[in-house]
Design a protein around this motif. Sequence first.
Motif, short mmCIF file in Angstrom:
data_model
loop_
_atom_site.label_atom_id
_atom_site.label_comp_id
_atom_site.label_asym_id
_atom_site.label_seq_id
_atom_site.Cartn_x
_atom_site.Cartn_y
_atom_site.Cartn_z
N ASP A 43 43.81 -92.04 56.38
CA ASP A 43 43.59 -90.84 57.05
C ASP A 43 44.48 -90.18 57.92
OD1 ASP A 43 43.46 -92.67 58.90
OD2 ASP A 43 41.26 -92.40 59.68
N TYR A 44 45.67 -90.79 57.43
CA TYR A 44 46.84 -90.52 58.29
C TYR A 44 47.40 -88.84 57.62
CZ TYR A 44 49.95 -91.53 54.25
OH TYR A 44 50.62 -91.46 53.13
N ILE A 45 46.98 -88.74 56.39
CA ILE A 45 46.94 -87.07 55.91
C ILE A 45 45.15 -86.81 56.15
CG2 ILE A 45 46.95 -85.58 53.98
CD1 ILE A 45 48.99 -87.86 52.77
N ILE A 79 47.01 -87.33 43.28
CA ILE A 79 47.81 -88.39 42.56
C ILE A 79 48.66 -89.10 43.46
CG2 ILE A 79 49.89 -86.78 42.13
CD1 ILE A 79 50.04 -88.06 39.26
N GLN A 80 49.12 -88.37 44.63
CA GLN A 80 50.02 -89.14 45.79
C GLN A 80 51.19 -89.88 45.21
OE1 GLN A 80 49.80 -88.30 48.73
NE2 GLN A 80 47.97 -87.19 48.50
N SER A 81 51.29 -91.08 45.65
CA SER A 81 52.54 -92.02 45.21
C SER A 81 52.72 -92.14 43.76
CB SER A 81 52.80 -93.13 46.06
OG SER A 81 53.59 -92.89 47.21
N MET A 82 51.62 -92.03 42.90
CA MET A 82 51.65 -92.34 41.51
C MET A 82 52.23 -91.04 40.80
SD MET A 82 47.68 -93.78 40.48
CE MET A 82 46.88 -92.28 41.36
N VAL A 129 59.79 -95.90 46.64
CA VAL A 129 59.46 -95.55 48.09
C VAL A 129 59.66 -94.16 48.44
CG1 VAL A 129 59.95 -97.98 48.66
CG2 VAL A 129 61.84 -96.54 48.76
N ASN A 130 59.06 -93.70 49.53
CA ASN A 130 59.28 -92.08 49.76
C ASN A 130 60.60 -91.57 49.81
OD1 ASN A 130 56.42 -92.58 50.05
ND2 ASN A 130 56.32 -91.52 52.16
N ALA A 131 61.48 -92.37 50.36
CA ALA A 131 62.78 -92.04 50.65
C ALA A 131 63.45 -91.69 49.18
CB ALA A 131 63.67 -92.90 51.23
N SER A 173 47.35 -79.97 54.57
CA SER A 173 47.06 -81.05 55.55
C SER A 173 48.44 -82.12 55.47
CB SER A 173 45.88 -82.00 54.93
OG SER A 173 45.65 -82.78 56.10
N GLU A 174 48.89 -82.65 54.50
CA GLU A 174 50.14 -83.24 54.68
C GLU A 174 51.23 -82.55 54.93
OE1 GLU A 174 51.24 -85.54 51.01
OE2 GLU A 174 52.68 -86.81 52.27
N SER A 175 51.46 -81.32 54.76
CA SER A 175 52.50 -80.49 54.88
C SER A 175 52.55 -80.29 56.70
CB SER A 175 52.34 -79.24 54.53
OG SER A 175 53.24 -78.50 54.04
N ARG A 180 56.70 -88.10 59.39
CA ARG A 180 57.58 -89.28 58.91
C ARG A 180 58.38 -88.87 57.63
NH1 ARG A 180 56.79 -94.61 60.64
NH2 ARG A 180 58.10 -95.92 59.18
N ASN A 181 57.59 -88.02 56.95
CA ASN A 181 58.59 -87.71 55.63
C ASN A 181 59.76 -86.93 55.86
OD1 ASN A 181 57.36 -89.25 53.77
ND2 ASN A 181 55.45 -87.91 53.69
N ARG A 182 59.32 -85.94 57.06
CA ARG A 182 60.63 -85.09 57.54
C ARG A 182 61.57 -86.09 57.87
NH1 ARG A 182 56.08 -82.08 58.98
NH2 ARG A 182 55.87 -80.26 57.45
N VAL A 204 58.27 -79.43 47.76
CA VAL A 204 58.07 -79.60 46.54
C VAL A 204 57.39 -81.30 46.37
CG1 VAL A 204 59.27 -80.34 44.13
CG2 VAL A 204 60.23 -78.43 45.84
N TYR A 205 58.10 -82.02 47.31
CA TYR A 205 57.21 -83.49 47.40
C TYR A 205 55.90 -83.37 47.66
CZ TYR A 205 56.45 -88.22 48.90
OH TYR A 205 55.77 -89.29 49.19
N PHE A 206 55.55 -82.73 48.66
CA PHE A 206 54.04 -82.68 49.25
C PHE A 206 53.33 -81.95 48.25
CE2 PHE A 206 55.68 -82.04 53.87
CZ PHE A 206 55.51 -83.65 54.08
N MET A 256 54.51 -101.71 43.73
CA MET A 256 53.38 -101.95 44.87
C MET A 256 53.94 -102.27 46.27
SD MET A 256 50.85 -101.38 42.90
CE MET A 256 49.14 -102.16 43.22
N TYR A 257 55.05 -101.65 46.32
CA TYR A 257 55.84 -101.74 47.33
C TYR A 257 55.92 -103.08 47.84
CZ TYR A 257 53.63 -97.11 47.48
OH TYR A 257 53.14 -96.04 47.10
N ASP A 258 55.51 -103.37 49.44
CA ASP A 258 55.78 -104.83 49.88
C ASP A 258 54.78 -105.89 49.33
OD1 ASP A 258 54.28 -103.15 51.32
OD2 ASP A 258 54.63 -104.32 53.17
N GLY A 274 48.71 -95.25 44.77
CA GLY A 274 48.78 -93.97 45.49
C GLY A 274 47.85 -94.12 46.84
N VAL A 275 47.93 -93.32 47.86
CA VAL A 275 47.08 -93.51 48.99
C VAL A 275 45.95 -92.68 48.85
CG1 VAL A 275 48.76 -94.29 50.77
CG2 VAL A 275 48.50 -91.69 50.07
N GLY A 276 45.71 -91.87 47.77
CA GLY A 276 44.61 -91.15 47.64
C GLY A 276 43.50 -92.21 46.88
#
Length: 573
Positions: A43-45, A79-82, A129-131, A173-175, A180-182, A204-206, A256-258, A274-276
Motif C-alpha cells: 500500500d506504499y502506492i 505489472i510493476q517490477s515484472m 532493481v529500481n535504479a 497514485s505512484e506518480s 523514493r524513485n525520484r 515513462v517508468y511509472f 527476486m532482489y535480496d 512485482g509489488v502488484g
Amino acid sequence: MNILRSAPGQKADSWAASKPPLLRFLSACHADFSAETGGAVADYIPELGKADADHFGISLATLDGHVYEVGDSRIPFTIQSMSKPFVFALALDTLGAARVESAIGVEPSGDPFNSIRLNADNRPFNPMVNAGAITCSSLIREAKGDGAFEYIRQAFGRFAARELGVDEAVYVSESATGDRNRAIGYLLRNSTVIKDDVSAVLDVYFRQCSVLVTARDIAVMAATLANRGINPVTGEQVMTSYAISRTLSVMTSSGMYDYAGEWIYRVGIPAKSGVGGGILAALPARLGLGSYSPRLDSHGNSVRGIKVCEALSSHYDLHMLNRSDDARNSIIADYNIGNSASRRSRRPHEQKILAAHHQDVRIIELVGTLTFSNVDYVSRQLAAKPRPQFVIFDLRRVTSMTRAGAGLLAEEFRELALFHVTVILSGIKRSSADWKMIKERTGGISNLRDFYLLDTAIEWAEDQVVYRHGGAIDFHETTDLSEQPLLAGLSAKENRRHCLFGHDEKLPIRREDRRCRRSRNIAVFPRKRRRPRHAARRRTACDTHGRSGVRRNGAVGNPPNCGCACRRIRYRA
Ligand code: GLN
C-alpha cells in the motif's frame, strides 16, 4: 500434494472430464495455497492497497503455445517490477549491448528493490532493481523521445500476444507518491547515468509499471523468454536471443532482489516479481509461469506465488541446473549400402562394384534436436569407422538445430571436405531455417550436395561409386534377359518362353523402358518413374555435371542426355 484430489469419483467412462496431469497439479496448488493468508497487500502506492487480497490466479504456458489457467487467471493487475526484464531486453535490442552494458551493471546488489544506492562505479547494480530499471527507461527515452512509453507498451503486447492497457489510477497514485524513485532518479542524474529530465524519465517508468496484465499474460510473456524470444502463441520473434539470454541471466541473479540467492538455490528457475502481486518464472526451453496473488512477504514477493513456484519446481524436479541430456539419442540408424542399398535395380557388374565398395557410402539417420553435444557425438562415430567416400546425413526426423549444433555440423563438413569425403544431406528443405543456418556456415565447400529423398541420395552416391570404379551407367544400353534379377535362375529355354515370338534369349531390351509392350511380346521390367508423365517441358540438369537439357512432355526412355560423359539426367525440384 495430491494432484488427483481435484478429480473426485471420476468415472472411467467420462472421458471428456479427463484433464492433463499438469492442469490437475496447478489446480491442486491453487486449492492448497488458497488457504495461505500470510503477507500483506502493498500500500506504499495507495491505489495498490485496494486490490482484493484473496484473488489468486495461476497460468502456465508451454512452448508449443498451450496455456493452462486456474483460478483468477484473467483478473487484471499492474505489472510493476515484472516490467523490468522486458524493458531491459528492449533496451539491449534498441540501443545495442555496448551502450546498455556501459550504463548498468549486472551484479546482484543484495539490497531491496528500492534501495537508494549505486555500485562503486556509480552505476546501478543491475537492471532488476529500481535504479537499473529507471536507467533502462531513460535509455529508451534517449532512443525514442516522447514516444518511449508507447514503444514499450507495444513491445509488451508482442510478448503477451495481445494489446495491453494502462491502469491510470495506479499510474497517478505512484506518480503522486513515488518520492523514493525520484530520489533514485536524481542520484542517477547526479552520477551522469541519466542525462535527461528526471521527471520525464520517471513518467515513462511509472507508466510502464502501471501496464495491466493477467496471470495468463504473464505466463505467455514468460514463455516467450523461455523460448529464446519467440512468442509460442504468435510465433513472432519478439526480441533477439542475445537480449533474451542476458535478460534471463539478470533475472537468475537478481530477479527476486535480496531473496535472489535463496530463490535460485531452492527453485532454480529465473523469475521476477512485482509489488502488484505477480510472479513471472521462465524455465528456458520448458515453460513460462504467471501467478497473481497480492499478499506480499517482506521482500515484496507474492507469498502464494512463491509457494506455487517452489511446488512446481520440486514436484517435477525442474531446477534448471539439475539437467542432463544423452547426446547418443540423435543417431537412430548408421549403416552403409551393404546393409541397405537404394531401390534401384542394378546390373550385375554394378552390383559387383557396389558389393566390393559398400563401405564407401555411409548413411547416418539423425533425429530430434541437433545440439552441440549431439553433433560432437556424431562426428566421433563417423571417425570411428573406415573413411567413406560419401556420407549421407538424413535429416528428415531432425526437428531443430541449435546455433552451436549447426556451427559444429558445418565444421564437421569442412573436416570431411579436407579428407575428400562428399557430404550429402537428405530430408531437409532448402527453404528451411536449418538449411539457411548450414548454408551460411558452409559457403565455399564444393563437395556438399542435397537430395530431398534419402533413396535418391543413396542412389546418387551408388552411381558415383560405380563410375569411380569404371562401371558405366547408360540409358541406351541393352541387357541380356538372363541378367535380370527377376528371371534369375531360369534356364535359357524358360527365358525363351517369355518371348512368345521365339526371339533369341539375347533379345535386346531397353533398360529404361517401362511401358508395357505386350503387343511386341517383349518382357517388361517395371522400374521406378524418373519424372511424372504430366510434367510439362522442363529444363533438366545432370546432377553430376550441372549441365541442363530439355526433355519433352511425357517422353519415356531415351531422353536427350546432357552431353556429359555420364549421360545421366535428373530433374531438379
Ligand atoms: N513501481 C514499483 C516501484 O518502483 C515497482 C516495484 C516492484 O514491483 N518491486 O516501487
